[in-house]
Design a protein around this motif. Sequence first.
Motif, PDB file in Angstrom:
ATOM      1  N   VAL A 135       0.859  -1.183   0.000  1.00 42.23           N
ATOM      2  CA  VAL A 135       0.000   0.000   0.000  1.00 42.23           C
ATOM      3  C   VAL A 135       0.893   1.229   0.000  1.00 42.23           C
ATOM      4  CG1 VAL A 135      -1.770   1.300   1.245  1.00 42.23           C
ATOM      5  CG2 VAL A 135      -1.824  -1.213   1.253  1.00 42.23           C
ATOM      6  N   SER A 136       0.582   2.191  -0.858  1.00 40.81           N
ATOM      7  CA  SER A 136       1.350   3.437  -0.892  1.00 40.81           C
ATOM      8  C   SER A 136       0.537   4.565  -0.257  1.00 40.81           C
ATOM      9  CB  SER A 136       1.746   3.809  -2.327  1.00 40.81           C
ATOM     10  OG  SER A 136       0.625   4.193  -3.084  1.00 40.81           O
ATOM     11  N   PHE A 137       1.258   5.565   0.231  1.00 44.97           N
ATOM     12  CA  PHE A 137       0.639   6.701   0.914  1.00 44.97           C
ATOM     13  C   PHE A 137       1.127   8.000   0.289  1.00 44.97           C
ATOM     14  CE2 PHE A 137       0.680   3.199   3.851  1.00 44.97           C
ATOM     15  CZ  PHE A 137      -0.565   3.250   4.463  1.00 44.97           C
ATOM     16  N   GLY A 138       0.206   8.935   0.071  1.00 48.71           N
ATOM     17  CA  GLY A 138       0.544  10.223  -0.507  1.00 48.71           C
ATOM     18  C   GLY A 138       0.407  11.343   0.493  1.00 48.71           C
ATOM     19  N   ASN A 139      -0.814  11.781   0.749  1.00 48.52           N
ATOM     20  CA  ASN A 139      -1.032  12.926   1.644  1.00 48.52           C
ATOM     21  C   ASN A 139      -0.431  12.715   3.028  1.00 48.52           C
ATOM     22  OD1 ASN A 139      -2.397  14.187  -0.392  1.00 48.52           O
ATOM     23  ND2 ASN A 139      -4.442  13.927   0.479  1.00 48.52           N
ATOM     24  N   LEU A 140      -0.588  11.509   3.571  1.00 51.39           N
ATOM     25  CA  LEU A 140      -0.050  11.266   4.914  1.00 51.39           C
ATOM     26  C   LEU A 140       1.469  11.389   4.930  1.00 51.39           C
ATOM     27  CD1 LEU A 140      -2.173   8.333   6.389  1.00 51.39           C
ATOM     28  CD2 LEU A 140      -2.362  10.792   6.822  1.00 51.39           C
ATOM     29  N   PHE A 141       2.135  10.985   3.833  1.00 53.94           N
ATOM     30  CA  PHE A 141       3.592  11.083   3.799  1.00 53.94           C
ATOM     31  C   PHE A 141       4.049  12.517   3.551  1.00 53.94           C
ATOM     32  CE2 PHE A 141       6.257   7.069   3.457  1.00 53.94           C
ATOM     33  CZ  PHE A 141       7.267   7.580   4.245  1.00 53.94           C
ATOM     34  N   VAL A 142       3.225  13.311   2.871  1.00 52.35           N
ATOM     35  CA  VAL A 142       3.529  14.738   2.721  1.00 52.35           C
ATOM     36  C   VAL A 142       3.668  15.380   4.102  1.00 52.35           C
ATOM     37  CG1 VAL A 142       2.487  16.952   2.071  1.00 52.35           C
ATOM     38  CG2 VAL A 142       2.542  15.073   0.427  1.00 52.35           C
ATOM     39  N   ALA A 143       2.728  15.079   4.985  1.00 54.09           N
ATOM     40  CA  ALA A 143       2.673  15.742   6.288  1.00 54.09           C
ATOM     41  C   ALA A 143       3.482  15.033   7.364  1.00 54.09           C
ATOM     42  CB  ALA A 143       1.223  15.842   6.744  1.00 54.09           C
ATOM     43  N   ASN A 144       3.881  13.795   7.117  1.00 54.74           N
ATOM     44  CA  ASN A 144       4.596  13.012   8.126  1.00 54.74           C
ATOM     45  C   ASN A 144       5.828  12.379   7.492  1.00 54.74           C
ATOM     46  OD1 ASN A 144       2.544  12.834  10.587  1.00 54.74           O
ATOM     47  ND2 ASN A 144       1.365  12.632   8.684  1.00 54.74           N
ATOM     48  N   PRO A 145       6.940  13.111   7.464  1.00 54.90           N
ATOM     49  CA  PRO A 145       8.132  12.583   6.806  1.00 54.90           C
ATOM     50  C   PRO A 145       8.644  11.287   7.413  1.00 54.90           C
ATOM     51  CG  PRO A 145       8.631  14.589   8.050  1.00 54.90           C
ATOM     52  CD  PRO A 145       7.153  14.465   8.012  1.00 54.90           C
ATOM     53  N   ASP A 146       8.265  11.030   8.656  1.00 53.45           N
ATOM     54  CA  ASP A 146       8.671   9.797   9.343  1.00 53.45           C
ATOM     55  C   ASP A 146       7.463   8.873   9.536  1.00 53.45           C
ATOM     56  OD1 ASP A 146       7.384  11.535  11.047  1.00 53.45           O
ATOM     57  OD2 ASP A 146       8.744  11.230  12.745  1.00 53.45           O
ATOM     58  N   LEU A 147       6.623   8.773   8.526  1.00 50.69           N
ATOM     59  CA  LEU A 147       5.382   8.015   8.641  1.00 50.69           C
ATOM     60  C   LEU A 147       5.588   6.573   9.109  1.00 50.69           C
ATOM     61  CD1 LEU A 147       2.295   8.254   8.191  1.00 50.69           C
ATOM     62  CD2 LEU A 147       2.686   7.387   5.867  1.00 50.69           C
TER      63      LEU A 147
END
Length: 356
Positions: free
Chosen positions: A292-304
């Motif tokens: 699964v890939s993440f876009g918006n969440l990774f924009v806001a959380n560089p250490d997701l």
Amino acid sequence: MTRSRAGGGQKKIPTALNATYYAQRASAGLMITEATQVSSLSTAYPNTPGIFTSEQTTGWKLVTDAVHQQGGRIFLQLWHAGRVAHPLWHPEAATPVGPSAIAAQGQTFTPQGMQPYVTPRALEIAEIIEIVHQFRQGAENALLAGFDGVEIHGAFGYIIDQFLQDNANQRTDRHGGSLENRTRFLLEVVEAVTQVWGAQRVGIKLSPSNTYNGMADSNPVETFSYAIEALNSFDLAYVHLMETSEADLRHGGHKIPTSLFRPIYKGTLIVNGGYTKETATAALAENNADLVSFGNLFVANPDLPDRFRFNAPLNQPDSSTFYAAPCDDSTENCGFEKGYTDYSFFSQLEASSRAE
């Protein structure tokens, strides 16, 4: 994820700031860059990077070096906007191109504000061959820039999607009409790019339910089932599928879950589209995808990954800073950092205490 923060104005060159942005997120299992132009005549948005000049290739080397120093892996996303490009972004205001002379619906941002999409010029066969070559050249430049692989952008109403879906492709030659013909351009691009990288370093992104940029198909399940089945012959690194979004449904699209294509594609399947940690875990547990890939969440959380690992609270994305305003400042003093490299990290001290 387009962020509109490449440097050099119309030169579209990645900078040290872009390197910082990607290096901050290097804990991902794999990063896929923003859409990156393979041609000077495919610009849809301001300050989007390219991979068709030596300067751009050198700029991307800053990014790959920074990511690899942090132990990360990164693929470059190869992109041609086709009819969604706009003359006001192009040298000599050149008309965008597409499979047919059919304009995308709606308006787009230009240096002169919001403007309607223009009617593209229908590509000649020789020009289609040239665009396939541009994808190949972009793949070669990505190799020189030190990437770990490439992803072909075949989604969201850009040029590959335009050839696939029959509301944008009304050609009567070998690239239009039948499913076989409408899929031909996609397969030609995949063939060219895999000749550079080998299939196991190439992925492709598709959006079966997409209505973005006015896209539609008379039978999207049949169209994308055919295309995805055809991709089995390449043994790619992965196929990356987008889920149906609320915007798709608002614009007349149909809900087409990516799980529908799971039995069709025999290789690695990545899914994306509004996933949380919980829904992503469920999708994997139900064998609906391999990743699964993440876009918006990774924009806001560089250490997701750390935040997921320790069930830490998440920063909320600020959509007002997703894209930066056009900037031609040669010093790159454009205020690009806001909403880009200034999101907070989950404290390592807090992570240690939670682990204990």
